[in-house]
Design an enzyme around this catalytic site. Structure first.
Site, PDB file in Angstrom:
ATOM      1  N   ARG A  73       7.327  -7.625 -17.591  1.00 30.89           N
ATOM      2  CA  ARG A  73       7.432  -7.334 -19.045  1.00 30.89           C
ATOM      3  C   ARG A  73       9.086  -6.755 -19.155  1.00 30.89           C
ATOM      4  O   ARG A  73       9.403  -6.709 -20.204  1.00 30.89           O
ATOM      5  CB  ARG A  73       6.437  -6.338 -19.231  1.00 30.89           C
ATOM      6  N   THR A  75       0.683  -1.487  -0.015  1.00 31.83           N
ATOM      7  CA  THR A  75      -0.002   0.030  -0.006  1.00 31.83           C
ATOM      8  C   THR A  75       0.895   1.277   0.025  1.00 31.83           C
ATOM      9  O   THR A  75       0.441   2.331  -0.552  1.00 31.83           O
ATOM     10  CB  THR A  75      -1.042   0.107   1.163  1.00 31.83           C
ATOM     11  N   HIS A 111       2.837   0.556  -7.202  1.00 35.13           N
ATOM     12  CA  HIS A 111       2.850  -0.823  -7.033  1.00 35.13           C
ATOM     13  C   HIS A 111       2.547  -1.777  -8.200  1.00 35.13           C
ATOM     14  O   HIS A 111       3.235  -2.563  -8.423  1.00 35.13           O
ATOM     15  CB  HIS A 111       2.043  -1.027  -5.675  1.00 35.13           C
ATOM     16  N   SER A 120      -9.768   5.984 -30.441  1.00 41.30           N
ATOM     17  CA  SER A 120     -10.798   5.009 -30.781  1.00 41.30           C
ATOM     18  C   SER A 120     -10.915   5.204 -32.215  1.00 41.30           C
ATOM     19  O   SER A 120     -11.134   6.102 -33.016  1.00 41.30           O
ATOM     20  CB  SER A 120     -11.908   5.753 -30.011  1.00 41.30           C
ATOM     21  N   GLU A 126      -7.787   5.048 -24.831  1.00 41.72           N
ATOM     22  CA  GLU A 126      -7.145   4.597 -25.994  1.00 41.72           C
ATOM     23  C   GLU A 126      -7.794   5.578 -27.177  1.00 41.72           C
ATOM     24  O   GLU A 126      -9.029   5.517 -27.286  1.00 41.72           O
ATOM     25  CB  GLU A 126      -7.078   3.083 -26.207  1.00 41.72           C
ATOM     26  N   ARG A 181     -13.259   3.908 -33.678  1.00 45.16           N
ATOM     27  CA  ARG A 181     -14.832   3.940 -34.032  1.00 45.16           C
ATOM     28  C   ARG A 181     -14.961   5.553 -34.451  1.00 45.16           C
ATOM     29  O   ARG A 181     -15.810   5.737 -35.370  1.00 45.16           O
ATOM     30  CB  ARG A 181     -15.566   3.615 -32.989  1.00 45.16           C
ATOM     31  N   TRP A 233      -0.486  -5.851 -23.247  1.00 48.14           N
ATOM     32  CA  TRP A 233      -0.315  -4.790 -22.048  1.00 48.14           C
ATOM     33  C   TRP A 233      -1.405  -4.730 -21.122  1.00 48.14           C
ATOM     34  O   TRP A 233      -1.518  -4.456 -20.020  1.00 48.14           O
ATOM     35  CB  TRP A 233       0.100  -3.486 -22.868  1.00 48.14           C
ATOM     36  N   HIS A 240      -3.040  -6.354 -18.125  1.00 45.47           N
ATOM     37  CA  HIS A 240      -2.976  -5.824 -16.617  1.00 45.47           C
ATOM     38  C   HIS A 240      -4.067  -4.898 -16.470  1.00 45.47           C
ATOM     39  O   HIS A 240      -4.072  -3.811 -16.813  1.00 45.47           O
ATOM     40  CB  HIS A 240      -1.408  -4.923 -16.469  1.00 45.47           C
ATOM     41  N   ARG A 241      -5.045  -5.409 -15.347  1.00 44.73           N
ATOM     42  CA  ARG A 241      -6.226  -4.478 -15.373  1.00 44.73           C
ATOM     43  C   ARG A 241      -6.112  -3.553 -14.244  1.00 44.73           C
ATOM     44  O   ARG A 241      -7.080  -2.637 -14.396  1.00 44.73           O
ATOM     45  CB  ARG A 241      -7.253  -5.689 -14.721  1.00 44.73           C
TER      46      ARG A 241
END
Lengths: 300, 300, 300, 300
Positions: free
Chosen positions: B221, B87, B212, B120, B118, B122, B108, B111-112
């Site tokens: 990585r 922490t 962290h 887009s 990003e 669209r 990449w 890693h959530r």
């Protein structure tokens, strides 16, 4: 705050340094200063990242040239909030130092998407500070709502409650201190002695969260249904956020704090009512509870 | 970088403003500047929160007076890292602007625990930029490792591969452009046309993460087993972090990047070997694969 | 599905075993079976935890005796959904096997609160399967909305687009295969060769998520504004969820899918309109965009 | 457990139903049964998803044909654990019902990647149940470690501590009850009255977590340095997990619980020692604390 703590804050504020990062003027005025909450609590901003422009900057990375058509930052921020775009708001971050009663901390921590460093009663000795409600806040159990409050207690009942809260806190802390004392005895481990302390004792932590998740927290905790003792923290934070990211906060106020969610049935009822039809609970398809809440939205 | 982009960066760097927040001198030197990676990619620091002192400050909130006994920040940070206290490191945050090929972005994003905006495809039109490996990086499939690389391809095989990568990218982008063009035709929706583009096209995003979780990312990585095309991004970030939080980075290098995990069997074998016993794979209790990895740690 | 895959599914369905866990009859009928989506994709339920009763059971642990007054599960579930109680819905979990084009996977993965195991093109060779839109789905770029679709393309323009999508996919895969082939050559590493493949190639993954986060996903992706190619997956999942937890799904439909969010200004306008006042965009305090969306809710 | 609760558990266990899902025989034997912990606490499995085979199945989706070369599930699971592959373990999920003292709950909840429904003292009235340590567990503060325990207290000191813990709990609960009583008075709101209760009162919750995050929890909380009162819960869970996913648990024991992390300096020292060099703290490059911990690993 002790004079020593006030001096520390002023020292921390005395020495601005140059940075190339985004700076929020409104937030610089808050840095380190304690906003007092309840009888011994506070909220202090320790650090922050980003400002209103950081939100639109991130949105423009995502949506590219398209977003440049939106004439200004305010319009874009309102659009993002209205359409539940969460990631641009995640680009701002805040770190707070909060002092709060343990029973408030227990509600607060249920919001998991944040970083926390709490004062550890395994390592260290807690201070003798307890939340004792003001007399006006000594509310009775609501008779209609399982989790609500009614009117304030009065007379002997109020006096008796306050006496107990004060006396039990004092005694619990006296025993805590005596149990861990190492004068002439071994001294109970701090990690065990703390179990004698009641939930109105104050703890403190550093709490770091992004703006999207902070808004989610504030929507639930600045709400009229939140327990008063956490709501006052949320309200103190609302004022800070309003100075930090004024455009985002205004959009949040309009679309979240002041807005309302209608169900499919609710939408249908509004349409029927606007066409002149008289709709009642019986003809709405809603339960009594839903109807009462719906009328609270459309008929105030 | 185009001259226009370079000018933008210099403009952003031209106007320091005073702040009361923690400032990392090492990081200010990086702000906004592009660190080039691969043939068209980059990593840029857009914002940051905290420094080495912010880590120990948070730890001291948690551990109270106890931590004051630790004589200095370096010792405390090493202690925290060694004992997996996560922490305090979460109290620092970084926001990066990264330009990277789509197949790297796909690794990449696994890693959530980070925030992402990003570009887009669209909304907007992607640029004509593709990753084409340098000849030395055109590696053959490893013959021993399902996910590894062997020697570089040579001669005709290498030439043929490079030709295909270049030609297919060019053709795919030509058709993408022609499909969405609205000159004399309706123009295919951008959200559909993008499906024709290969995984070596570049995308870009804002990526914000706490220290962290960044260390966790870098441990995996910047590792020799990571695919080279993501490792070079991790290495560029390692250099940035070393300038941002030098004490934390040094501890990370010693305890994570350069360290090794022994299993219970591995610990047992080390003990036996140090007592003079000759231990072989057969007497170690390990499988052949485990033994090979174990020997890579103790016998290098 | 190949006959081999169909046989595997039937084999997996052939052998029920006794369990003491909560069982959802509706969901057992779905287990392992493939729901076809797009031209080569599917959604299959691999496992699940909980049912409607698991939601109310968790709520009753939280709210204790108070919730027993709510006469039945349906009323309680509707109450929880209406009041944004998220944790009881988190007590149900679903694990899906999904086959989907890469450009859909890239949108999907932005929902971070889920567990994912994706087929790895570093380790393994991708199959030759590409999404080619049906002619009716070959939509033009919207002329009013940066991220929207207009009418379907027609005639030569449509034919040309389909030809390119087919040809470029075929050629890219031919070259992919040739690059990794080890017949008479070293063979390019798979982790590199995959970069030649376009975003309409199919990938697959196991995706595991709790019901609260699944509802959040479905609200955004089963929405009319979602890209059609991901919406059809969301719609297939909606049908599955409706069979799994029928009461929760019905509440979700009413309060989320079919509901609407009003801003503070929107609430105010509804009240004024219900009192007979004529409100226009000019007198509403809303921007043109907000007003158009507001009218879409109340005046349909 | 009351006879009523025991009857409820037996009723829940009396009626197995057929399912097509993965079933873990070992876990079915645990379902609903209470494993007693401390003086009034327990851990009960309410539901689970997956088994050892579900882990390898997910890994095989990811790694494709490559993983089929690994001859068996055990070898593959050990490989995944050794190489820190976390996502296949996330494919298993467990839901527990836990009764535990509040000060233990406060440590537990710091693990954020889990779903929780806790008994609410805003809605409901807490039971009169407090954790009172057994005499042997009444440990003194460690004289060498800020967060550790020393020997058990003895004689008068122990007796006095136990008396206080018992008396203060009893008095606090008496007053809690009297404050909320509505006989002849308004009755203080439950959300306020609870603040008088000490941290050794029992609470309960449903806690749902995936196997990867559960292992992380167990590694930290089944460790010798964890506070005994949470460690006993972790140990009870270890036994349950060993029955649920025996192969994964064995790998966890070998690589995590029983393993050790060496720093870069530690690896270097082991190599030097194995070559016959005499290494001391002074020549190791480690601090005294690091050296002591290192010797604890290699020299036991």
């Amino acid at each position: 705050m002790t004079p020593e703590q006030k001096a520390e804050i002023e020292a921390a504020r005395a020495d601005p340094q140059p940075t190339l990062r985004a700076v929020s003027e409104g937030m610089e005025a808050h840095l380190y200063r304690a906003h007092e909450v309840l009888d011994h609590g506070f909220v202090r901003v320790i650090d922050y990242m980003g400002d209103d422009a950081a939100i639109t900057q991130a949105a423009r990375v995502s949506y590219g040239r398209g977003t440049k058509a939106v004439s200004n930052d305010e319009g874009l921020i309102r659009y993002l909030m209205r359409h539940w775009h969460s990631t641009p708001f995640e680009m701002c971050e805040i770190k707070l130092h909060v002092k709060l009663p343990v029973f408030v901390a227990r509600q607060w921590i249920r919001h998991r998407t944040a970083n926390v460093n709490e004062y550890s009663a395994r390592y260290s000795i807690l201070d003798r500070e307890f939340y004792i409600p003001a007399e006006d806040d000594l509310a009775a159990q609501s008779v209609t709502n399982n989790q609500g409050r009614g009117e304030a207690l009065t007379g002997e009942e109020a006096a008796r409650v306050l006496d107990w809260l004060r006396e039990d806190s004092t005694r619990a802390y006296d025993h805590y201190e005596a149990m861990i004392s190492q004068e002439g005895q071994q001294g109970l481990a701090r990690e065990l002695a703390r179990m004698n302390l009641p939930a109105n004792i104050y703890t403190q932590w550093y709490w770091k969260v992004d703006l999207h998740n902070l808004f989610h927290f504030l929507r639930l905790r600045a709400d009229a249904h939140a327990q008063m003792e956490i709501r006052v923290y949320a309200e103190a934070m609302c004022k800070i956020v309003a100075d930090w990211v004024p455009l985002a906060y205004q959009a949040f106020e309009d679309y979240r704090l002041g807005g309302a969610q209608l169900s499919a049935k609710g939408v249908e009822c509004v349409r029927r009512m606007l066409k002149g039809e008289e709709v009642t609970q019986e003809t709405s398809g809603m339960s009594k509870g839903e109807w009462r809440e719906f009328m609270g939205v459309v008929d105030a």
